[in-house]
Design an enzyme around this catalytic site. Sequence first.
Site, PDB file in Angstrom:
ATOM      1  N   HIS A  40       0.806  -1.228   0.000  1.00 36.30           N
ATOM      2  CA  HIS A  40       0.000   0.000   0.000  1.00 36.30           C
ATOM      3  C   HIS A  40       0.837   1.275   0.000  1.00 36.30           C
ATOM      4  O   HIS A  40       1.956   1.312   0.519  1.00 36.30           O
ATOM      5  CB  HIS A  40      -0.922   0.006   1.228  1.00 36.30           C
ATOM      6  CG  HIS A  40      -0.151   0.034   2.522  1.00 36.30           C
ATOM      7  ND1 HIS A  40       0.220   1.201   3.136  1.00 36.30           N
ATOM      8  CD2 HIS A  40       0.333  -0.970   3.278  1.00 36.30           C
ATOM      9  CE1 HIS A  40       0.894   0.917   4.236  1.00 36.30           C
ATOM     10  NE2 HIS A  40       0.983  -0.393   4.335  1.00 36.30           N
ATOM     11  N   HIS A  85      11.862  -0.146 -12.705  1.00 36.42           N
ATOM     12  CA  HIS A  85      11.661  -1.584 -12.962  1.00 36.42           C
ATOM     13  C   HIS A  85      11.670  -2.315 -11.626  1.00 36.42           C
ATOM     14  O   HIS A  85      12.680  -2.294 -10.917  1.00 36.42           O
ATOM     15  CB  HIS A  85      12.784  -2.096 -13.884  1.00 36.42           C
ATOM     16  CG  HIS A  85      12.707  -3.565 -14.176  1.00 36.42           C
ATOM     17  ND1 HIS A  85      13.595  -4.185 -15.023  1.00 36.42           N
ATOM     18  CD2 HIS A  85      11.847  -4.535 -13.767  1.00 36.42           C
ATOM     19  CE1 HIS A  85      13.294  -5.470 -15.108  1.00 36.42           C
ATOM     20  NE2 HIS A  85      12.244  -5.709 -14.337  1.00 36.42           N
TER      21      HIS A  85
HETATM   22  C1  LIG Z   1      23.884  -5.605  -8.228  1.00 41.38           C
HETATM   23  C2  LIG Z   1      24.325  -5.877  -9.661  1.00 41.38           C
HETATM   24  C3  LIG Z   1      23.697  -4.842 -10.594  1.00 41.38           C
HETATM   25  C4  LIG Z   1      25.826  -5.723  -9.666  1.00 41.38           C
HETATM   26  O1  LIG Z   1      26.335  -5.949 -10.914  1.00 41.38           O
HETATM   27  P1  LIG Z   1      27.825  -5.467 -11.257  1.00 41.38           P
HETATM   28  O2  LIG Z   1      27.920  -3.990 -11.112  1.00 41.38           O
HETATM   29  O3  LIG Z   1      28.164  -6.073 -12.581  1.00 41.38           O
HETATM   30  O4  LIG Z   1      28.678  -6.042 -10.073  1.00 41.38           O
HETATM   31  P2  LIG Z   1      29.676  -7.309 -10.034  1.00 41.38           P
HETATM   32  O5  LIG Z   1      29.028  -8.540 -10.564  1.00 41.38           O
HETATM   33  O6  LIG Z   1      30.973  -6.872 -10.631  1.00 41.38           O
HETATM   34  O7  LIG Z   1      29.876  -7.497  -8.470  1.00 41.38           O
HETATM   35  C5  LIG Z   1      30.509  -6.534  -7.644  1.00 41.38           C
HETATM   36  C6  LIG Z   1      30.495  -7.059  -6.225  1.00 41.38           C
HETATM   37  O8  LIG Z   1      29.148  -7.089  -5.724  1.00 41.38           O
HETATM   38  C7  LIG Z   1      28.776  -8.435  -5.360  1.00 41.38           C
HETATM   39  N1  LIG Z   1      27.385  -8.621  -5.821  1.00 41.38           N
HETATM   40  C8  LIG Z   1      26.904  -8.415  -7.065  1.00 41.38           C
HETATM   41  N2  LIG Z   1      25.593  -8.633  -7.094  1.00 41.38           N
HETATM   42  C9  LIG Z   1      25.246  -8.998  -5.840  1.00 41.38           C
HETATM   43  C10 LIG Z   1      24.012  -9.341  -5.256  1.00 41.38           C
HETATM   44  N3  LIG Z   1      22.880  -9.343  -5.964  1.00 41.38           N
HETATM   45  N4  LIG Z   1      23.987  -9.629  -3.943  1.00 41.38           N
HETATM   46  C11 LIG Z   1      25.144  -9.611  -3.211  1.00 41.38           C
HETATM   47  N5  LIG Z   1      26.352  -9.289  -3.729  1.00 41.38           N
HETATM   48  C12 LIG Z   1      26.393  -8.980  -5.019  1.00 41.38           C
HETATM   49  C13 LIG Z   1      29.762  -9.328  -6.109  1.00 41.38           C
HETATM   50  O9  LIG Z   1      29.912 -10.551  -5.448  1.00 41.38           O
HETATM   51  C14 LIG Z   1      31.007  -8.479  -6.077  1.00 41.38           C
HETATM   52  O10 LIG Z   1      31.559  -8.554  -4.792  1.00 41.38           O
HETATM   53  P3  LIG Z   1      33.153  -8.473  -4.553  1.00 41.38           P
HETATM   54  O11 LIG Z   1      33.553  -7.108  -5.033  1.00 41.38           O
HETATM   55  O12 LIG Z   1      33.295  -8.663  -3.069  1.00 41.38           O
HETATM   56  O13 LIG Z   1      33.747  -9.577  -5.371  1.00 41.38           O
HETATM   57  C15 LIG Z   1      23.883  -7.283 -10.154  1.00 41.38           C
HETATM   58  O14 LIG Z   1      24.686  -8.308  -9.642  1.00 41.38           O
HETATM   59  C16 LIG Z   1      22.438  -7.585  -9.793  1.00 41.38           C
HETATM   60  O15 LIG Z   1      22.108  -8.152  -8.753  1.00 41.38           O
HETATM   61  N6  LIG Z   1      21.513  -7.173 -10.704  1.00 41.38           N
HETATM   62  C17 LIG Z   1      20.095  -7.370 -10.589  1.00 41.38           C
HETATM   63  C18 LIG Z   1      19.673  -8.403 -11.634  1.00 41.38           C
HETATM   64  C19 LIG Z   1      18.184  -8.563 -11.650  1.00 41.38           C
HETATM   65  O16 LIG Z   1      17.529  -8.702 -10.648  1.00 41.38           O
HETATM   66  N7  LIG Z   1      17.641  -8.536 -12.843  1.00 41.38           N
HETATM   67  C20 LIG Z   1      16.234  -8.676 -13.065  1.00 41.38           C
HETATM   68  C21 LIG Z   1      15.999  -8.835 -14.524  1.00 41.38           C
HETATM   69  S1  LIG Z   1      14.332  -9.130 -14.891  1.00 41.38           S
END
Ligand SMILES: CC(C)(COP(=O)(O)OP(=O)(O)OC[C@H]1O[C@@H](n2cnc3c(N)ncnc32)[C@H](O)[C@@H]1OP(=O)(O)O)[C@@H](O)C(=O)NCCC(=O)NCCS
Length: 192
Positions: free
Chosen positions: A122, A131
Site C-alpha cells: 500500500h 523496474h
Molecule cells: C547488483 C548488480 C547490478 C551488480 O552488478 P555489477 O555492477 O556487474 O557487479 P559485479 O558482478 O561486478 O559485483 C561486484 C560485487 O558485488 C557483489 N554482488 C553483485 N551482485 C550482488 C548481489 N545481488 N547480492 C550480493 N552481492 C552482489 C559481487 O559478489 C562483487 O563482490 P566483490 O567485489 O566482493 O567480489 C547485479 O549483480 C544484480 O544483482 N543485478 C540485478 C539483476 C536482476 O535482478 N535482474 C532482473 C531482470 S528481470
Amino acid sequence: MNLYGASGHAKVIISILELLEQKITNIFDDRAPFTLLGYPVKVFEKGDTDFFIISVGNNKKRKKLAKKLGAIHYTKAIHPSAIIDKRVIIDVGTVVMAGAIINVDTHIGKHSIINTAASIDHDCKIDDFAHISPNATLCGNVQVGEGSQIGAGAVVNPNITIGKWAIIGAGAVIINDVPDGVTVVGNPGRVL
Ligand SMILES: CC(C)(COP(=O)(O)OP(=O)(O)OC[C@H]1O[C@@H](n2cnc3c(N)ncnc32)[C@H](O)[C@@H]1OP(=O)(O)O)[C@@H](O)C(=O)NCCC(=O)NCCS
C-alpha cells in the site's frame, strides 16, 4: 498495438497482448529486419504511432526512446493474473507481468515495468522508467525514484525512499534510504 523493442522483454509483453486478444500491428526495432515469436520486426517509421508500448527492458534506453518518439499515444499491458487494487493508479506505457500484486493507494509512473510476481504494497510511489524485478517485495509506503531498478527477489522495508537511477541488487534487503545513482547489494543492503 505497436511495440518498440524486440527482445526477451518484448516477448513477455507480446504474450500478455495475445492473452488479451489485442492485435499487434507493428513491432519496431533498430536492428530489424528479423522476426520475433513469428512476428515481423521492422525499423520504426513515423505514422502508425497510436497505442504504443516501449518494450525495452533497460530503463535508460526506455527513457531515451520515449524522448525520441515524443508525443504519441502510449498504452499499458497488464497480465490478467495480476492482482491490482481498484485504488491503484498506473500511468501509460507501463507493463505489469503475471502474478504481480499491487496494493491500495499505490501509484506507478509512466513506462515502468512491474515484473513477474513482484509484490508492491500500500501507499507506494514508483516513478517513471522504474523496474520492479521478478519476485521483488516492496513493503508499504516505499518510494522508488525515476529509472531505478529493484532487483529480483529484493525486499524493501516499509517507509524507505530509493533515489533516482539507483540499482538494488538481486536478493538485497533494504533497511535504509538509498541515494540517487548508487548500486546497493546484500542483507542488510550496502552501497557497492
Ligand atoms: C547488483 C548488480 C547490478 C551488480 O552488478 P555489477 O555492477 O556487474 O557487479 P559485479 O558482478 O561486478 O559485483 C561486484 C560485487 O558485488 C557483489 N554482488 C553483485 N551482485 C550482488 C548481489 N545481488 N547480492 C550480493 N552481492 C552482489 C559481487 O559478489 C562483487 O563482490 P566483490 O567485489 O566482493 O567480489 C547485479 O549483480 C544484480 O544483482 N543485478 C540485478 C539483476 C536482476 O535482478 N535482474 C532482473 C531482470 S528481470
